[in-house]
Scaffold this motif. Structure first.
Motif, PDB file in Angstrom:
ATOM      1  N   ARG A 163       0.831  -1.202   0.000  1.00 56.02           N
ATOM      2  CA  ARG A 163       0.000   0.000   0.000  1.00 56.02           C
ATOM      3  C   ARG A 163       0.868   1.256   0.000  1.00 56.02           C
ATOM      4  NH1 ARG A 163      -5.359  -0.718   1.330  1.00 56.02           N
ATOM      5  NH2 ARG A 163      -5.949  -2.820   1.991  1.00 56.02           N
ATOM      6  N   LEU A 164       0.338   2.334  -0.571  1.00 55.50           N
ATOM      7  CA  LEU A 164       1.026   3.608  -0.522  1.00 55.50           C
ATOM      8  C   LEU A 164       0.924   4.176   0.891  1.00 55.50           C
ATOM      9  CD1 LEU A 164      -0.043   5.329  -3.878  1.00 55.50           C
ATOM     10  CD2 LEU A 164       1.894   3.811  -3.431  1.00 55.50           C
ATOM     11  N   ALA A 165       2.057   4.695   1.388  1.00 52.35           N
ATOM     12  CA  ALA A 165       2.111   5.155   2.781  1.00 52.35           C
ATOM     13  C   ALA A 165       2.719   6.548   2.867  1.00 52.35           C
ATOM     14  CB  ALA A 165       2.906   4.159   3.618  1.00 52.35           C
ATOM     15  N   GLY A 166       2.301   7.448   1.997  1.00 54.99           N
ATOM     16  CA  GLY A 166       2.766   8.827   2.058  1.00 54.99           C
ATOM     17  C   GLY A 166       3.963   9.089   1.169  1.00 54.99           C
ATOM     18  N   GLN A 167       4.202  10.376   0.930  1.00 54.45           N
ATOM     19  CA  GLN A 167       5.290  10.765   0.028  1.00 54.45           C
ATOM     20  C   GLN A 167       6.644  10.805   0.738  1.00 54.45           C
ATOM     21  OE1 GLN A 167       4.796  13.913  -2.969  1.00 54.45           O
ATOM     22  NE2 GLN A 167       2.652  14.085  -2.320  1.00 54.45           N
ATOM     23  N   LEU A 168       7.689  10.739  -0.084  1.00 55.35           N
ATOM     24  CA  LEU A 168       9.074  10.900   0.335  1.00 55.35           C
ATOM     25  C   LEU A 168       9.696  12.025  -0.484  1.00 55.35           C
ATOM     26  CD1 LEU A 168      10.076   7.130   0.353  1.00 55.35           C
ATOM     27  CD2 LEU A 168       9.863   8.568   2.390  1.00 55.35           C
TER      28      LEU A 168
END
Length: 520
Positions: free
Chosen positions: A448-453
């Motif tokens: 799952r996507l878990a926020g930007q870097l």
């Protein structure tokens, strides 16, 4: 947002005719005068090319006009093979006498070149691969509305409206907007009997939103990922890209990016969106499979190629699921043509097949020199004042017909990064060792996507990177990206080119932290 926001909305391009102002020019008479003079002076081959290229730009800063241009380049060129050497000359005087004089200058240049080559101790002679005769052919690119037929006020108003929508969002401090458009007409004729008349339209809209943290002075930006396209004004008003969706998403994505943590350098699995992967294809495959580079004929501008000619059919370019084509026929492609600047009909062919180097991009001279048979139509000049050189076709990674969605590719990653949009890049002179950044990067945790870097760059060698490709997405993930500004040759020339690709999954790729690298 997962995946690119650019589904084709299903419209069929309008049928057009060649611009009457272009066909009213004495195209055939000028060609006949030039080619007759070249024959009379003993040329083994001669070709004549007359072009009219109109290029325009419109630029806005914070929804207000900040600049623009509108230029037209009209002229013609004569290229000859005489005594085994090239000769070239160009002119702008649209009279028969002037065209004949330009042909004489081209032959004189070939004679001078032959003396220089002989003095250098070379006995290499220019010979061209055979090409069927294409007499009185017409080709027009696929578009609905010529952008030059749309009032400038309407263009500016649309860009201003889009800019204002972004500026109205919380956290957006500035917005830059631009629109580039090109309308290209070309007439070609040669001593073999080929004659072609062509018309192409291409367009590139772009918006960039900037956020500024007033307390810290930090700032960052986010640009639209809509690619340039061989389309008309309809590209901005409904066909080929969902602009409303992209403009709605940018402010929130930019705000999240401003808060995002810096990446921890290391090894990660990557899912790369087409909006980023197209540029990696361009630099590590497109340029590397130009055969003039691989042979060393092109070296001064951005180097040669690691994919040398002796490795044709044996070089493991990537994993077995890697299939890359060169294509001059893709609908809406920026490098799509009917016939190239040597009268060669547009084609599609394999560059990498099942992970192995299978072909190159060729012009007629290189095709003959290497014994590869027919040219695949990669000769192009960016203006009537420049000689045709070997230029890139639309080089594209093919999807898996039954391949996964971008969401499903992400679902197969435990610890990784999803890469969207292109930004900066660096690659060595042999197209082998590279690093690329992007517009935005999302951490992947347990599928799952878990926020930007932030501060992310991926680094690899060409064969290691493509060898790590485990899966390619299905046709539903395929997008035709590209650029207006591919450079090559000396004097420098610029060409537009597209690169299609699906989303793709790469395993165990080296990730750099760009702020740490900059501090070293």
């Amino acid at each position: 947002m997962i995946g690119a926001t650019g589904p084709d909305l299903g419209r069929t391009s309008v049928a057009h005719s060649i611009d009457a102002a272009f066909t009213a020019l004495p195209l055939r008479a000028l060609a006949d005068a030039a080619l007759a003079r070249a024959r009379a002076l003993g040329a083994d081959h001669a070709d004549f090319r007359l072009e009219r290229i109109r290029s325009a730009s419109w630029r806005l800063r914070d929804a207000k006009p900040s600049g623009g241009s509108d230029t037209t380049d009209l002229g013609y060129a004569v290229r000859v093979v005489h005594g085994g050497s090239w000769g070239f000359a160009s002119g702008v005087d649209l009279t028969m006498d002037a065209a004949a004089r330009v042909a004489s200058q081209a032959v004189a240049m070939a004679k001078l070149s032959a003396q220089v080559i002989k003095a250098a101790g070379s006995d290499e002679r220019v010979e061209l691969a055979d090409e069927p005769v294409h007499a009185d052919r017409t080709w027009i690119s696929a578009y609905d509305v010529n952008p030059f037929e749309v009032p400038d006020a309407e263009k500016a108003a649309l860009l201003a409206d889009w800019s204002s929508r972004l500026l109205a969002a919380e956290g957006v401090a500035h917005v830059d907007a631009s629109l580039l458009a090109v309308h290209e007409n070309k007439f070609y004729a040669d001593t073999a009997g080929t004659s072609t008349t062509q018309q192409r339209v291409r367009i590139h809209p772009q918006l960039t939103a900037v956020a500024v943290n007033a307390a810290t002075g930090e700032f960052d930006s986010m640009r639209t990922i809509a690619p340039p396209a061989g389309r008309g004004w309809e590209y901005l008003t409904g066909t080929g890209w969902d602009w409303n969706s992209e403009l709605e998403q940018i402010p929130g994505l930019l705000a999240e990016k401003m808060r995002a943590p810096s990446v921890e350098a290391g090894r990660y699995d990557l899912v790369v969106d087409p909006s980023n992967l197209w540029l990696t294809i361009h630099e590590s495959i497109g340029h590397a499979t130009e055969l003039d580079r691989a042979l060393g004929y092109e070296a001064a501008y951005a180097g040669t190629s690691f994919a040398t000619f002796d490795q044709l059919g044996t070089l493991k370019y990537g994993s077995s699921i890697m299939n890359v084509t060169g294509d001059r026929t893709a609908e809406h492609g920026l490098a799509t043509i009917g016939y190239d600047d040597e009268g060669v009909e547009a084609q599609s062919w394999d560059l990498v097949k099942d992970g192995t180097l299978a072909g190159y991009q060729l012009d007629r001279r290189i095709a003959k020199l290497t014994g590869l048979g027919r040219s695949n139509g990669c000769a192009y000049a960016d203006s009537p004042g420049h000689v045709p050189v070997q230029r890139m076709a639309n080089v594209s990674l093919q999807p898996d017909p039954g391949g996964l969605s971008t969401e499903d590719l992400i679902g197969g990653v435990e610890r990784g990064i999803y890469v969207v949009g292109d930004r900066s890049w660096s690659i060595d002179m042999q197209r082998y060792n590279f690093q690329f950044t992007g517009q935005r990067f999302f951490r992947i945790e347990n599928g799952r996507l878990a926020g930007q870097l932030r501060d992310v760059a991926y680094q690899a060698t060409t064969t290691d990177f493509w060898g790590s490709m485990e899966k390619v997405g299905g046709p539903q993930t395929y997008v035709l990206g590209g650029a207006f500004n591919c450079g090559k040759a000396q004097p420098g020339q610029v060409a537009a080119v597209s690169h299609g690709c699906p989303s793709a999954l790469f395993r165990d790729v080296n990730i750099l932290n760009t702020t740490q690298e900059a501090g070293r």
